[in-house]
Design a protein around this motif. Sequence first.
Motif, short mmCIF file in Angstrom:
data_model
loop_
_atom_site.label_atom_id
_atom_site.label_comp_id
_atom_site.label_asym_id
_atom_site.label_seq_id
_atom_site.Cartn_x
_atom_site.Cartn_y
_atom_site.Cartn_z
N THR A 83 0.84 -1.19 0.00
CA THR A 83 0.00 0.00 0.00
C THR A 83 0.88 1.24 0.00
O THR A 83 2.01 1.23 0.48
CB THR A 83 -0.96 0.03 1.20
OG1 THR A 83 -1.81 1.18 1.09
CG2 THR A 83 -0.21 0.09 2.52
N GLU A 85 -0.63 3.98 1.24
CA GLU A 85 -1.31 4.77 2.26
C GLU A 85 -0.83 4.35 3.64
O GLU A 85 -1.04 3.22 4.08
CB GLU A 85 -2.83 4.58 2.13
CG GLU A 85 -3.36 5.09 0.81
CD GLU A 85 -4.85 4.94 0.69
OE1 GLU A 85 -5.55 5.12 1.71
OE2 GLU A 85 -5.31 4.65 -0.42
N LYS A 86 -0.20 5.26 4.32
CA LYS A 86 0.43 4.98 5.63
C LYS A 86 -0.60 4.52 6.67
O LYS A 86 -0.31 3.63 7.46
CB LYS A 86 1.16 6.24 6.11
CG LYS A 86 2.02 6.03 7.32
CD LYS A 86 3.29 5.28 6.97
CE LYS A 86 4.24 5.32 8.14
NZ LYS A 86 4.74 4.01 8.49
N GLU A 87 -1.78 5.10 6.66
CA GLU A 87 -2.81 4.73 7.64
C GLU A 87 -3.22 3.26 7.48
O GLU A 87 -3.36 2.54 8.45
CB GLU A 87 -4.06 5.63 7.53
CG GLU A 87 -3.80 7.11 7.67
CD GLU A 87 -3.26 7.75 6.39
OE1 GLU A 87 -3.64 7.35 5.26
OE2 GLU A 87 -2.42 8.65 6.52
N ILE A 88 -3.44 2.84 6.25
CA ILE A 88 -3.82 1.45 5.98
C ILE A 88 -2.69 0.52 6.41
O ILE A 88 -2.93 -0.51 7.04
CB ILE A 88 -4.17 1.24 4.49
CG1 ILE A 88 -5.46 1.99 4.17
CG2 ILE A 88 -4.28 -0.24 4.14
CD1 ILE A 88 -5.85 1.97 2.71
N TYR A 89 -1.46 0.89 6.07
CA TYR A 89 -0.30 0.09 6.46
C TYR A 89 -0.27 -0.11 7.98
O TYR A 89 -0.09 -1.22 8.47
CB TYR A 89 0.99 0.75 5.97
CG TYR A 89 2.24 0.09 6.50
CD1 TYR A 89 2.70 -1.10 5.94
CD2 TYR A 89 2.94 0.65 7.57
CE1 TYR A 89 3.83 -1.72 6.44
CE2 TYR A 89 4.07 0.04 8.06
CZ TYR A 89 4.51 -1.14 7.50
OH TYR A 89 5.63 -1.75 7.99
N ASP A 90 -0.45 0.97 8.74
CA ASP A 90 -0.40 0.89 10.20
C ASP A 90 -1.51 -0.01 10.76
O ASP A 90 -1.28 -0.82 11.65
CB ASP A 90 -0.52 2.30 10.82
CG ASP A 90 0.72 3.15 10.55
OD1 ASP A 90 1.80 2.57 10.28
OD2 ASP A 90 0.60 4.39 10.58
N ILE A 91 -2.72 0.12 10.22
CA ILE A 91 -3.86 -0.69 10.71
C ILE A 91 -3.63 -2.17 10.40
O ILE A 91 -3.79 -3.03 11.27
CB ILE A 91 -5.18 -0.20 10.07
CG1 ILE A 91 -5.53 1.20 10.59
CG2 ILE A 91 -6.32 -1.18 10.34
CD1 ILE A 91 -6.66 1.88 9.82
N SER A 94 -0.78 -3.85 12.38
CA SER A 94 -1.12 -4.11 13.77
C SER A 94 -1.95 -5.39 13.93
O SER A 94 -1.99 -5.98 14.99
CB SER A 94 -1.87 -2.92 14.38
OG SER A 94 -3.16 -2.81 13.78
N TYR A 101 4.79 -1.08 2.93
CA TYR A 101 4.50 0.31 2.58
C TYR A 101 5.48 0.73 1.49
O TYR A 101 6.67 0.46 1.58
CB TYR A 101 4.64 1.21 3.80
CG TYR A 101 4.54 2.67 3.48
CD1 TYR A 101 3.31 3.24 3.18
CD2 TYR A 101 5.67 3.48 3.45
CE1 TYR A 101 3.21 4.58 2.86
CE2 TYR A 101 5.57 4.81 3.12
CZ TYR A 101 4.34 5.36 2.82
OH TYR A 101 4.24 6.69 2.50
#
Length: 184
Positions: A83, A85-91, A94, A101
């Motif tokens: 991805t 998108e950093k937010e998707i990667y983080d979710i 986890s 990323y």
Amino acid sequence: MNKFIILIVLTIIVNSCQKQKAENIYEKMSIRNVSFEVPSNFVLKKSNSVDTSVYDIFFHKKNIGSVYLGAYYKPFTEDYSITEEKEIYDIVTSKGAKIYYSKYLDIDYKNGIFNDNYYYFDTINKNVARVMLPKRFNKGLIGIYFDSVDTYNNKFAIISNDVTEENKKTFLKIFKTIKIEKNR
């Protein structure tokens, strides 16, 4: 004393020559219409399977790979997501999923940047095969895959999870001995 030392040296030389000869002896194996040669110290053991013939490869009682012949074998796949998108990667990270990323998603995906293995095509005894080799010393797989080995379009693959340099050389040697009788 000198005779004793000479005797020890000769014993060591003879033992190492015998060991080398045993490692260089290959035996022919056949599964339906596909034949190949494996080192004599490899053992192939048939596994229980439906619609596909599966044989596990053992070396010194350790499972180091498998042989597949059948209609439903899924060839070399590496399951992960990429991805930008950093937010998707983080979710997703986890939650334990395998995701990477990248700022250059399309280029990295097309070039297989995050793959554990390299892939290339080779011709083995007039049959086109896809060969897989690990990118790193201790991660990935060694393998070969033929898309159609008979009139029923059955697939054939040999895969090893032992990615040592010695094992890689052994399996590349095995791959060169594969012969397919297409008229079956």
